[in-house]
Design a protein around this motif. Structure first.
Motif, PDB file in Angstrom:
ATOM      1  N   LEU A 490      37.801 -29.668  44.167  1.00 45.88           N
ATOM      2  CA  LEU A 490      37.458 -30.156  42.793  1.00 45.88           C
ATOM      3  C   LEU A 490      37.559 -31.587  42.643  1.00 45.88           C
ATOM      4  N   LEU A 491      37.973 -32.222  43.737  1.00 42.92           N
ATOM      5  CA  LEU A 491      38.554 -33.718  43.845  1.00 42.92           C
ATOM      6  C   LEU A 491      37.090 -34.544  44.809  1.00 42.92           C
ATOM      7  N   LYS A 492      37.307 -35.626  44.466  1.00 43.82           N
ATOM      8  CA  LYS A 492      36.371 -36.489  45.460  1.00 43.82           C
ATOM      9  C   LYS A 492      36.868 -36.420  46.791  1.00 43.82           C
ATOM     10  N   PRO A 493      35.846 -36.667  47.718  1.00 42.97           N
ATOM     11  CA  PRO A 493      36.262 -36.735  49.265  1.00 42.97           C
ATOM     12  C   PRO A 493      37.376 -37.799  49.333  1.00 42.97           C
ATOM     13  N   GLY A 494      38.361 -37.723  49.975  1.00 45.93           N
ATOM     14  CA  GLY A 494      39.168 -38.520  50.367  1.00 45.93           C
ATOM     15  C   GLY A 494      40.478 -38.656  49.275  1.00 45.93           C
ATOM     16  N   GLU A 495      40.382 -37.838  48.237  1.00 43.37           N
ATOM     17  CA  GLU A 495      41.390 -38.139  47.280  1.00 43.37           C
ATOM     18  C   GLU A 495      42.095 -36.727  47.290  1.00 43.37           C
ATOM     19  N   GLU A 496      41.938 -35.795  48.417  1.00 48.84           N
ATOM     20  CA  GLU A 496      42.690 -34.598  48.433  1.00 48.84           C
ATOM     21  C   GLU A 496      44.099 -34.559  48.477  1.00 48.84           C
ATOM     22  N   ILE A 497      44.862 -33.616  47.760  1.00 48.40           N
ATOM     23  CA  ILE A 497      46.224 -33.787  47.868  1.00 48.40           C
ATOM     24  C   ILE A 497      46.716 -32.567  48.729  1.00 48.40           C
ATOM     25  N   ARG A 510      52.248 -28.765  41.289  1.00 49.22           N
ATOM     26  CA  ARG A 510      52.985 -27.967  40.257  1.00 49.22           C
ATOM     27  C   ARG A 510      52.442 -28.256  38.830  1.00 49.22           C
ATOM     28  N   ILE A 511      51.969 -29.402  38.431  1.00 52.53           N
ATOM     29  CA  ILE A 511      51.457 -29.469  37.198  1.00 52.53           C
ATOM     30  C   ILE A 511      50.227 -28.758  36.811  1.00 52.53           C
ATOM     31  N   PHE A 512      49.215 -28.635  37.668  1.00 46.91           N
ATOM     32  CA  PHE A 512      47.786 -27.920  37.520  1.00 46.91           C
ATOM     33  C   PHE A 512      48.259 -26.577  37.969  1.00 46.91           C
ATOM     34  N   ALA A 513      49.203 -26.217  38.646  1.00 44.43           N
ATOM     35  CA  ALA A 513      49.610 -24.597  38.797  1.00 44.43           C
ATOM     36  C   ALA A 513      49.976 -24.182  37.403  1.00 44.43           C
ATOM     37  N   LEU A 514      50.874 -24.969  36.815  1.00 44.06           N
ATOM     38  CA  LEU A 514      51.103 -24.446  35.393  1.00 44.06           C
ATOM     39  C   LEU A 514      49.877 -24.190  34.410  1.00 44.06           C
ATOM     40  N   TYR A 539      50.586 -38.299  35.081  1.00 44.39           N
ATOM     41  CA  TYR A 539      49.905 -37.749  36.264  1.00 44.39           C
ATOM     42  C   TYR A 539      48.499 -36.853  36.091  1.00 44.39           C
ATOM     43  N   ARG A 540      48.284 -36.263  34.704  1.00 40.59           N
ATOM     44  CA  ARG A 540      47.238 -35.359  34.394  1.00 40.59           C
ATOM     45  C   ARG A 540      45.856 -36.452  34.553  1.00 40.59           C
ATOM     46  N   ALA A 541      46.170 -37.576  33.714  1.00 41.84           N
ATOM     47  CA  ALA A 541      45.138 -38.469  33.832  1.00 41.84           C
ATOM     48  C   ALA A 541      44.383 -38.978  35.178  1.00 41.84           C
ATOM     49  N   ARG A 542      45.683 -39.570  35.770  1.00 46.32           N
ATOM     50  CA  ARG A 542      45.317 -40.025  37.229  1.00 46.32           C
ATOM     51  C   ARG A 542      44.635 -38.837  38.148  1.00 46.32           C
ATOM     52  N   ILE A 543      45.055 -37.730  37.963  1.00 48.02           N
ATOM     53  CA  ILE A 543      44.099 -36.578  38.766  1.00 48.02           C
ATOM     54  C   ILE A 543      42.945 -36.344  38.427  1.00 48.02           C
ATOM     55  N   LYS A 544      42.717 -36.330  36.978  1.00 52.95           N
ATOM     56  CA  LYS A 544      41.416 -36.087  36.763  1.00 52.95           C
ATOM     57  C   LYS A 544      40.410 -37.315  36.852  1.00 52.95           C
ATOM     58  N   ASN A 545      40.972 -38.281  36.800  1.00 55.82           N
ATOM     59  CA  ASN A 545      40.084 -39.661  37.359  1.00 55.82           C
ATOM     60  C   ASN A 545      39.530 -39.426  38.649  1.00 55.82           C
ATOM     61  N   PHE A 554      37.531 -30.710  33.663  1.00 56.14           N
ATOM     62  CA  PHE A 554      38.279 -30.603  35.301  1.00 56.14           C
ATOM     63  C   PHE A 554      39.433 -29.390  34.991  1.00 56.14           C
ATOM     64  N   GLU A 555      39.951 -29.599  33.948  1.00 59.78           N
ATOM     65  CA  GLU A 555      41.187 -28.596  33.753  1.00 59.78           C
ATOM     66  C   GLU A 555      40.485 -27.077  33.374  1.00 59.78           C
ATOM     67  N   LYS A 556      39.367 -27.256  32.811  1.00 63.33           N
ATOM     68  CA  LYS A 556      38.835 -25.853  32.312  1.00 63.33           C
ATOM     69  C   LYS A 556      38.579 -25.560  33.907  1.00 63.33           C
ATOM     70  N   LEU A 557      37.842 -26.018  34.972  1.00 65.69           N
ATOM     71  CA  LEU A 557      37.630 -25.705  36.126  1.00 65.69           C
ATOM     72  C   LEU A 557      38.865 -25.156  36.946  1.00 65.69           C
ATOM     73  N   VAL A 558      39.988 -25.798  36.793  1.00 65.14           N
ATOM     74  CA  VAL A 558      41.310 -25.375  37.375  1.00 65.14           C
ATOM     75  C   VAL A 558      41.677 -24.069  36.912  1.00 65.14           C
ATOM     76  N   LYS A 559      41.573 -23.802  35.584  1.00 65.91           N
ATOM     77  CA  LYS A 559      42.220 -22.678  34.972  1.00 65.91           C
ATOM     78  C   LYS A 559      41.241 -21.290  35.689  1.00 65.91           C
ATOM     79  N   GLU A 560      40.046 -21.524  36.220  1.00 68.12           N
ATOM     80  CA  GLU A 560      39.077 -20.455  36.757  1.00 68.12           C
ATOM     81  C   GLU A 560      39.397 -20.143  38.265  1.00 68.12           C
TER      82      GLU A 560
END
Length: 565
Positions: A490-497, A510-514, A539-545, A554-560
């Motif tokens: 779901l993240l841009k190329p090169g921004e993977e965690i 862990r934040i997005f796992a919760l 943290y959430r704002a930084r990742i969504k960017n 983004f968070e809706k897609l994470v929940k799926e």
């Protein structure tokens, strides 16, 4: 070192411009905490200076030089290690005696008597003071002698339990003090120090404060004299009922003690006592008391230990009360969890019943579809209408299928988590009970110091938190084994965690796992991960960017993630 220098300039600025009332005490406490954390540096500097002197002392070959180096070592040790200070001043006496120098012998014995009086060895101090020949005293020695006798009898009176003896000691102390005030200049450091303490003891706090102002101007900032002045100045504000100013000057005194590596200190444990009694700040009070106890133990004098022991006992009692309260809270928590589990079981029973009903409905719909298929050949005229009806039924069937999948997924997660939750609760109950038994045994054995060491460490909490996060990571990745790859997709190329450890999540994941588990409020996520809500929001704002598509989706897609198509 730069931060330390800035903090010193800040405190001196507030002191000399009388802005102490405006100083934020939390800022001062942070400066004091930083000084405590750096105390090993100050102590090493002191030891380096002493080691240099001791090497020079070991190299001398005549009594004159030996006397001078022993006197220098005595002055270094005087507020650092009492036994060493007493040892070196006795060396001075022996050297002076061998040289036949009565003046140096008198000077050494006077210093020895003063040190004994200052560290609680009152009978020995009185013997040495009385052994001093008054005829051999110089003008400076007379002042030191009178100060020593005033201090000795004042301390003996303060700690005496016999009223008649106490009055006699105080009377003698007052006589020596009056004699001393008669020969001291009113502009001198010693005069204003004595007068300030005398006026404060008499309850004349306003006059004592004015005298203390003069005393403060004569004390060099950063010196032991400045630490002494600050401590007695705090006593004046304590008698005036100004708690903030009392603590301000106790902090000033404690800071000077720490930075000068003074182990014979009183300000820090007085501050700890004030914090515990009036604010209930047990953690900070314990930290200050623990460091002060280390210093007092290093200085090695029984009198300071007697003064500190009651405070340590009160802190220990308070910790036991808190432990008992924590145990009570745990019992109520277990009761609440039990009721919650009963509710969950009832909910599972209800869901299971609904699942069976849905299965029946699905079978009925399937049979209906079969019948409609047969009728389709027979009722060609109604083909168009039946096709539309069939499409609607197909959509309903898909919705039901998705609902069942979601329900199955939810039940699977709940089953996994409930089993693991019960296991973790059981482990925590066993650990708490073992901890209680261990503490109980040590208390019964009178090992309060061991209990203090056990309860002062943060390691237990850190270990349990790490274990909790390990459990969470393990269960979550077993439930959603492709979560990390799906999340990075779901993240841009090169921004993977990518987590640093295999089968473990980092804070971002862990934040997005919760969030995937349905915990969306930043405050709840922060409570679980031990962060502030603002940090979680950041943290959430930084990742969504970093999201490929619309950040708001983004968070809706994470929940799926992990939901089967």
């Amino acid at each position: 070192m730069k931060r330390c220098l800035l903090s010193i300039i800040f405190i001196l600025f507030c002191t000399h411009f009388s802005w102490a009332n405006k100083v934020n005490m939390d800022s001062l406490y942070r400066v004091l905490d930083a000084a405590i954390d750096s105390s090993s540096i100050y102590k090493k500097q002191k030891l380096d200076a002493i080691n240099t002197l001791e090497k020079q002392y070991a190299a001398v070959r005549n009594d004159q030089d030996r006397y001078q180096f022993a006197l220098s070592l005595f002055r270094e040790y005087i507020a650092f290690v009492n036994d060493s200070a007493l040892n070196y001043i006795q060396v001075c006496m022996e050297c002076a005696e061998r040289m036949g120098r009565k003046d140096l012998q008198t000077q050494s014995e006077l210093a020895l008597a003063y040190q004994l009086a200052d560290t609680g060895f009152y009978p020995e101090a009185e013997i040495h003071f009385k052994a001093i020949s008054k005829d051999l005293l110089t003008d400076d020695m007379v002042i030191t002698y009178l100060k020593g006798m005033n201090h000795l009898y004042g301390e003996m009176g303060y700690y005496s339990h016999d009223k008649r003896l106490r009055d006699q000691f105080f009377s003698k102390s007052a006589a020596f003090r009056d004699s001393l005030l008669q020969i001291l200049s009113e502009d001198s450091y010693s005069y204003n120090a004595l007068k300030s303490v005398e006026l404060n003891n008499q309850g004349k706090t306003e006059e004592a404060l004015k005298c203390s102002d003069k005393w403060m101007k004569l004390a060099k900032p950063g010196s032991r004299d400045y630490a002494t002045m600050s401590f007695y100045r705090s006593e004046i504000f304590r008698n005036m009922g100004d708690t903030d100013m009392e603590r301000y000057w106790l902090v000033m005194s404690a800071l000077t003690d720490i930075r000068q590596a003074i182990m014979d200190q009183a300000a820090l444990w007085s501050l700890a006592n004030s914090l515990m009694n009036e604010e209930g700040d047990l953690d900070r009070a314990y930290k200050y008391m623990d460091f002060s106890w280390e210093c007092i133990s290093y200085f090695s004098t029984h009198m300071r230990s007697w003064l500190v022991t009651p405070i340590l006992t009160r802190i220990n009692d308070k910790y036991k009360q808190n432990l008992h309260q924590a145990y009570t809270n745990l019992i109520w928590t277990i009761v609440a969890i039990s009721f919650l589990l009963i509710g969950l079981l009832m909910l599972l029973f209800y869901v299971s019943k609904k699942r069976r009903q849905l299965s029946v409905i699905r079978n009925e719909l399937k049979n209906a579809n079969d019948e409609l298929g047969q009728l389709n050949y027979q009722l060609s005229a109604k083909n168009h209408d039946l096709s539309e009806a069939n499409q609607k039924l197909s959509n309903i069937n898909e919705q039901l299928r998705q609902a069942i999948i979601h329900l199955n997924d939810s039940n699977r997660v709940k089953d996994e988590y409930i089993g693991k939750f019960l296991s973790v609760c059981s482990d925590y109950i066993d650990k708490l009970d073992n901890y209680r038994i261990k503490v109980n045994r040590k208390l019964k054995a009178g090992q309060q110091a061991d209990v203090l060491r056990m309860t002062s460490s943060e390691q237990l909490k850190e270990d349990e938190l790490k274990e909790l996060f390990d459990h969470f990571d393990d269960i979550f990745l077993r439930l959603f084994p492709t979560f990390i790859d799906d999340f990075n997709a779901l993240l841009k190329p090169g921004e993977e965690i990518v987590p640093t450890e295999k089968n473990h999540l980092n804070t971002d994941l862990r934040i997005f796992a919760l969030i995937r588990l349905g915990i969306e409020e930043s405050s709840k996520i922060a409570e679980f991960l031990r962060y502030s809500p603002n940090s979680i929001y950041a943290y959430r704002a930084r990742i969504k960017n970093k999201a490929i598509g619309n950040r708001d989706e983004f968070e809706k897609l994470v929940k799926e993630i992990g939901i089967k198509g």
